[in-house]
Motif scaffolding. Structure first.
Motif, PDB file in Angstrom:
ATOM      1  N   PRO A  89       0.769  -1.543   0.137  1.00 25.35           N
ATOM      2  CA  PRO A  89      -0.267   0.002  -0.039  1.00 25.35           C
ATOM      3  C   PRO A  89       0.728   1.478  -0.374  1.00 25.35           C
ATOM      4  O   PRO A  89       1.656   1.451   1.073  1.00 25.35           O
ATOM      5  N   GLY A  90       0.849   2.326  -0.712  1.00 21.22           N
ATOM      6  CA  GLY A  90       1.588   3.490  -0.827  1.00 21.22           C
ATOM      7  C   GLY A  90       1.967   3.933  -1.739  1.00 21.22           C
ATOM      8  O   GLY A  90       3.462   3.856  -1.882  1.00 21.22           O
ATOM      9  N   LYS A  91       2.397   2.610  -2.674  1.00 23.06           N
ATOM     10  CA  LYS A  91       3.791   2.204  -3.691  1.00 23.06           C
ATOM     11  C   LYS A  91       3.345   3.606  -4.570  1.00 23.06           C
ATOM     12  O   LYS A  91       4.276   4.086  -5.354  1.00 23.06           O
ATOM     13  N   LEU A  94       4.651   6.841  -2.514  1.00 17.67           N
ATOM     14  CA  LEU A  94       6.223   6.736  -2.902  1.00 17.67           C
ATOM     15  C   LEU A  94       6.729   6.501  -4.603  1.00 17.67           C
ATOM     16  O   LEU A  94       7.211   7.795  -4.875  1.00 17.67           O
ATOM     17  N   ASP A  95       5.767   6.354  -5.344  1.00 20.02           N
ATOM     18  CA  ASP A  95       6.532   6.405  -7.231  1.00 20.02           C
ATOM     19  C   ASP A  95       6.806   8.645  -7.439  1.00 20.02           C
ATOM     20  O   ASP A  95       7.216   7.754  -8.520  1.00 20.02           O
TER      21      ASP A  95
ATOM     22  N   ALA B  20       7.185 -18.313  -7.488  1.00 23.34           N
ATOM     23  CA  ALA B  20       7.435 -18.451  -6.416  1.00 23.34           C
ATOM     24  C   ALA B  20       9.286 -18.699  -5.665  1.00 23.34           C
ATOM     25  O   ALA B  20       9.161 -18.050  -4.780  1.00 23.34           O
ATOM     26  N   ASP B  21       9.162 -19.487  -6.184  1.00 26.41           N
ATOM     27  CA  ASP B  21      11.003 -19.605  -5.414  1.00 26.41           C
ATOM     28  C   ASP B  21      12.054 -18.754  -5.855  1.00 26.41           C
ATOM     29  O   ASP B  21      13.206 -18.570  -5.376  1.00 26.41           O
ATOM     30  N   THR B  22      11.251 -17.894  -6.316  1.00 26.26           N
ATOM     31  CA  THR B  22      12.463 -16.848  -6.646  1.00 26.26           C
ATOM     32  C   THR B  22      12.174 -15.238  -6.691  1.00 26.26           C
ATOM     33  O   THR B  22      12.779 -14.296  -6.262  1.00 26.26           O
ATOM     34  N   LYS B  23      11.234 -15.599  -5.641  1.00 27.53           N
ATOM     35  CA  LYS B  23      10.652 -14.479  -5.329  1.00 27.53           C
ATOM     36  C   LYS B  23      11.292 -13.384  -3.936  1.00 27.53           C
ATOM     37  O   LYS B  23      11.034 -12.745  -3.506  1.00 27.53           O
ATOM     38  N   GLY B  24      12.220 -14.723  -3.412  1.00 29.34           N
ATOM     39  CA  GLY B  24      12.766 -13.863  -2.536  1.00 29.34           C
ATOM     40  C   GLY B  24      12.513 -13.913  -1.105  1.00 29.34           C
ATOM     41  O   GLY B  24      10.941 -14.540  -1.555  1.00 29.34           O
ATOM     42  N   SER B  25      12.771 -14.416   0.261  1.00 25.70           N
ATOM     43  CA  SER B  25      12.465 -14.381   1.464  1.00 25.70           C
ATOM     44  C   SER B  25      11.581 -13.196   1.596  1.00 25.70           C
ATOM     45  O   SER B  25      11.691 -11.839   1.238  1.00 25.70           O
ATOM     46  N   LYS B  26      10.865 -12.973   2.647  1.00 26.69           N
ATOM     47  CA  LYS B  26      10.138 -11.723   2.849  1.00 26.69           C
ATOM     48  C   LYS B  26      10.753 -10.861   4.264  1.00 26.69           C
ATOM     49  O   LYS B  26      10.307 -10.058   3.797  1.00 26.69           O
ATOM     50  N   ALA B  27      11.621 -12.014   4.673  1.00 27.03           N
ATOM     51  CA  ALA B  27      12.814 -10.747   5.417  1.00 27.03           C
ATOM     52  C   ALA B  27      13.046  -9.377   4.723  1.00 27.03           C
ATOM     53  O   ALA B  27      12.972  -8.268   5.422  1.00 27.03           O
ATOM     54  N   VAL B  28      13.455 -10.352   3.306  1.00 28.76           N
ATOM     55  CA  VAL B  28      14.684  -9.113   2.299  1.00 28.76           C
ATOM     56  C   VAL B  28      13.621  -7.938   2.213  1.00 28.76           C
ATOM     57  O   VAL B  28      13.473  -6.741   1.841  1.00 28.76           O
ATOM     58  N   ARG B  29      12.271  -9.015   1.907  1.00 32.13           N
ATOM     59  CA  ARG B  29      11.527  -7.168   1.624  1.00 32.13           C
ATOM     60  C   ARG B  29      10.782  -6.260   2.260  1.00 32.13           C
ATOM     61  O   ARG B  29      10.583  -5.214   1.809  1.00 32.13           O
ATOM     62  N   ILE B  30      10.577  -6.894   2.954  1.00 35.60           N
ATOM     63  CA  ILE B  30      10.138  -6.150   4.764  1.00 35.60           C
ATOM     64  C   ILE B  30      11.136  -4.724   4.469  1.00 35.60           C
ATOM     65  O   ILE B  30      11.282  -3.425   5.242  1.00 35.60           O
ATOM     66  N   ILE B  31      12.815  -5.819   5.563  1.00 33.55           N
ATOM     67  CA  ILE B  31      13.496  -4.965   5.451  1.00 33.55           C
ATOM     68  C   ILE B  31      13.621  -3.523   4.052  1.00 33.55           C
ATOM     69  O   ILE B  31      13.800  -2.567   4.408  1.00 33.55           O
ATOM     70  N   LEU B  32      13.809  -4.130   2.878  1.00 31.24           N
ATOM     71  CA  LEU B  32      13.763  -3.512   1.634  1.00 31.24           C
ATOM     72  C   LEU B  32      13.116  -2.036   1.362  1.00 31.24           C
ATOM     73  O   LEU B  32      13.005  -0.549   1.300  1.00 31.24           O
ATOM     74  N   ILE B  33      11.802  -2.548   1.857  1.00 27.25           N
ATOM     75  CA  ILE B  33      10.137  -1.683   1.347  1.00 27.25           C
ATOM     76  C   ILE B  33      10.499  -0.387   2.828  1.00 27.25           C
ATOM     77  O   ILE B  33      10.645   0.430   2.801  1.00 27.25           O
ATOM     78  N   THR B  34      11.177  -1.003   4.131  1.00 23.85           N
ATOM     79  CA  THR B  34      11.372  -0.033   5.169  1.00 23.85           C
ATOM     80  C   THR B  34      12.219   0.631   5.114  1.00 23.85           C
ATOM     81  O   THR B  34      12.083   2.112   5.202  1.00 23.85           O
ATOM     82  N   LEU B  35      13.344   0.335   4.422  1.00 25.81           N
ATOM     83  CA  LEU B  35      14.723   1.648   4.122  1.00 25.81           C
ATOM     84  C   LEU B  35      14.126   2.153   3.322  1.00 25.81           C
ATOM     85  O   LEU B  35      14.802   3.761   3.085  1.00 25.81           O
ATOM     86  N   SER B  36      13.658   1.597   2.276  1.00 27.84           N
ATOM     87  CA  SER B  36      13.243   3.079   0.800  1.00 27.84           C
ATOM     88  C   SER B  36      11.996   3.734   1.524  1.00 27.84           C
ATOM     89  O   SER B  36      12.225   5.513   1.065  1.00 27.84           O
ATOM     90  N   VAL B  37      11.064   3.647   2.185  1.00 23.21           N
ATOM     91  CA  VAL B  37      10.605   4.187   3.023  1.00 23.21           C
ATOM     92  C   VAL B  37      10.992   5.173   4.573  1.00 23.21           C
ATOM     93  O   VAL B  37      10.408   6.491   3.886  1.00 23.21           O
TER      94      VAL B  37
END
Lengths: 276, 292
Positions: A89-91, A94-95, B20-37
């Protein structure tokens, strides 16, 4: 020139308007730089650009622009990755925000950042507790340049990342590569030209940036004085030859960067168009 | 268009969803989104909040007083004048240049494109410098200009010239890729069937470039309003005469009048945010039209 008759009308008038406006607005003013330079001798120019204070400004400009662009290269890839690959949400907001540094006048960004990072500002006061000063130091200049450079790498990497076929990642995954290894060996090599293009454009922009930097820089000679500011102060003292000499060095740097970026971009367009 | 091409070069079965198996782990995803925001919040949102906070620090009354100050209103009018002129000149240039470059073959096309892009690659300070060298005191043009009493440097015409210069390629740049992707077939057909040039432009070319043109104008206006470096060189900072909004911000900030400086900034910031929203809308509509 006119081997084949042109079918579409309007070549004469469109070319005429284009060349006239281009000459009036760009070529003649730029030519005056050449004319003015030709009146100066090489040693005259050399003496100006090797003044310790000018050399110090080159160093400050180069170092801060380089660090800021490197940080933006890393953050730009992360941002592009998040915006292309994830849904959250909010992407869209951000973009849309990425372009803010282009839309927000540099003077506004300059005073806002100065007030944020000064010793009494919201962020500056946190660092001030540990005895770290940000505003009026090179760190402050770097932060202003990071702000200015954010859109470049993101916008260069995004379209390439969108075009990369997940098939290769799947193949790498099936063959047993870890996610990190796949990213390093499969995705990143495809992104290098785009990253370099964005980095180069950001670096070029940072070298010439003035508005957002002057407020936060403190403008201490030898310490936090950037090259555009030196040109500005020479102009205020009506010392046109010194200003021109320093401007020539900046132009040369800008053209070299542009040339390298163009070389890389040719390769980049090939990837975007789906070639090898 | 490019997407179709990719499709053809690399045929792919099934969905475009990443496996699915190339999507990467959920942790990485959360870290990257948090970092960006976090990064964007600190670097982009906090400066905006600062502007608003500082503007209203002393209450709404003081804010109104600051933005309706005579000097500020004068600066706003000059900024709008320079912006409107820059948009008009660059739109005319952009349309003709993009038409010439995309619809005809001629020698030196690449060179022409490079020249058009030149203004955005030079530092704003250098942009100001070249106009000072062209029309300033040491120029041979200066005596003629003095005779007809037409001052450019440290006067309004200089500010307008600088503004046009720094935004010069903005509109042609947006239209050109669209026209080049579209090719020349439709115009050729229309011309062979006897359509006049203006009809061809209005009926065939304009609908293609409409959104790119609007987007270009928006970008051009944004940059024109906010230009600081080049205008600063040519302005001379004569209060109430050659001061644009960004320069007014600089003057107030330099006088330690922080609250008024931020109040004036808030006008520019609102314009910038409006521009970003318009841009998003234009891009959204443009993309939807493109998909149809």
């Amino acid at each position: 020139m006119k081997r084949k008759k042109r079918i579409i009308p309007g070549f004469g008038i469109s070319m005429g308007v284009t060349l006239t406006l281009l000459s009036l607005m760009v070529l003649i003013p730029l030519a005056s730089l050449v004319v003015f330079t030709s009146k100066m001798s090489f040693s005259e120019i050399w003496n100006v650009i090797t003044r310790p204070r000018v050399l110090a400004s080159f160093r400050v400009s180069l170092i801060t622009a380089l660090i800021a662009s490197l940080i933006n290269a890393v953050m730009g890839v992360i941002l592009a990755w998040v915006l292309v690959r994830y849904k959250f949400p909010g992407k869209r907001i951000l973009d849309g925000m990425i372009e803010l540094p282009f839309a927000l006048p540099t003077a506004v960004a300059g005073i806002a950042l100065t007030s944020l990072y000064s010793d009494s500002g919201w962020i500056g006061s946190i660092f001030a507790k540990f005895g770290i000063k940000i505003a009026y130091t090179r760190v402050g200049i770097t932060i202003a340049l990071i702000f200015i450079g954010i859109p470049f790498v993101v916008r260069a990497v995004q379209p390439v990342l969108e075009k990369i076929d997940p098939l290769y990642e799947e193949a790498a995954g099936i063959l047993g590569a870890s996610r990190a290894r796949t990213f390093r060996k499969v995705i990143l090599p495809e992104l290098y030209p785009a990253i370099f293009t964005g980095f180069g454009l950001a670096f070029g922009r940072c070298l010439g940036e003035y508005g957002s930097v002057v407020f936060i820089a403190g403008n201490q000679p030898y310490e936090t004085e950037i090259t555009p500011l030196i040109i500005m102060s020479e102009l205020q003292e009506y010392d046109y030859s010194s200003a021109t000499a320093i401007a020539l060095v900046m132009l040369l740097a800008a053209f070299i960067i542009l040339f390298l970026v163009n070389l890389i971009q040719i390769r980049n367009t090939k990837i975007l168009k789906g070639g090898n | 268009m490019a997407a179709e091409k990719t499709e053809r070069v690399m045929p792919r079965e099934g969905s475009t969803e990443i496996h699915a198996d190339t999507k990467g782990s959920k942790a990485v995803r959360i870290i990257l989104i948090t970092l960006s925001v976090l990064f964007l919040f600190i670097m982009l949102v906090m400066p905006l909040i600062t502007v608003i906070y500082e503007s209203f620090r002393k209450g709404f009354g003081e804010y109104l007083k600051a933005v309706t100050d005579d000097e500020t209103v004068g600066a706003l009018l000059l900024t709008l004048e320079a912006t409107v002129i820059a948009v008009i000149i660059n739109t005319v240039f952009g349309l003709f240049a993009a038409w010439a470059i995309s619809k005809f073959r001629f020698r030196g096309k690449k060179f022409l494109v490079t020249l058009i892009d030149l203004p955005v690659t030079v530092s704003p300070i250098i942009a100001g410098l070249i106009f000072v060298l062209t029309f300033g005191r040491q120029s041979f043009l200066y005596s003629y200009l003095e005779e007809i009493d037409f001052m450019i440097v440290y006067a309004v015409p200089g500010i307008i010239l600088a503004t046009v210069f720094v935004t010069f390629p903005f509109i042609s740049r947006e239209i050109l890729p669209v026209l080049e992707a579209q090719g020349t077939d439709e115009e050729e057909a229309a011309a062979l069937m006897g359509a006049r040039s203006f009809t061809i432009f209005r009926k065939i070319t304009l609908p293609h470039i409409k959104w790119a043109l609007i987007y270009g104008i928006v970008l051009c206006a944004a940059r024109a309003m906010g230009e600081f470096g080049a205008v600063s060189v040519l302005s001379g900072h004569l209060r109430g005469q050659t001061v644009t909004l960004p320069l007014q911000v600089e003057i107030l900030f330099g006088d330690n009048k922080y609250m008024p400086a931020f109040a004036v900034s808030s006008i520019l910031m609102i314009m910038a945010v409006v521009i970003l929203i318009v841009r998003s809308i234009v891009e959204f509509i443009g993309r939807r039209k493109g998909e149809e």
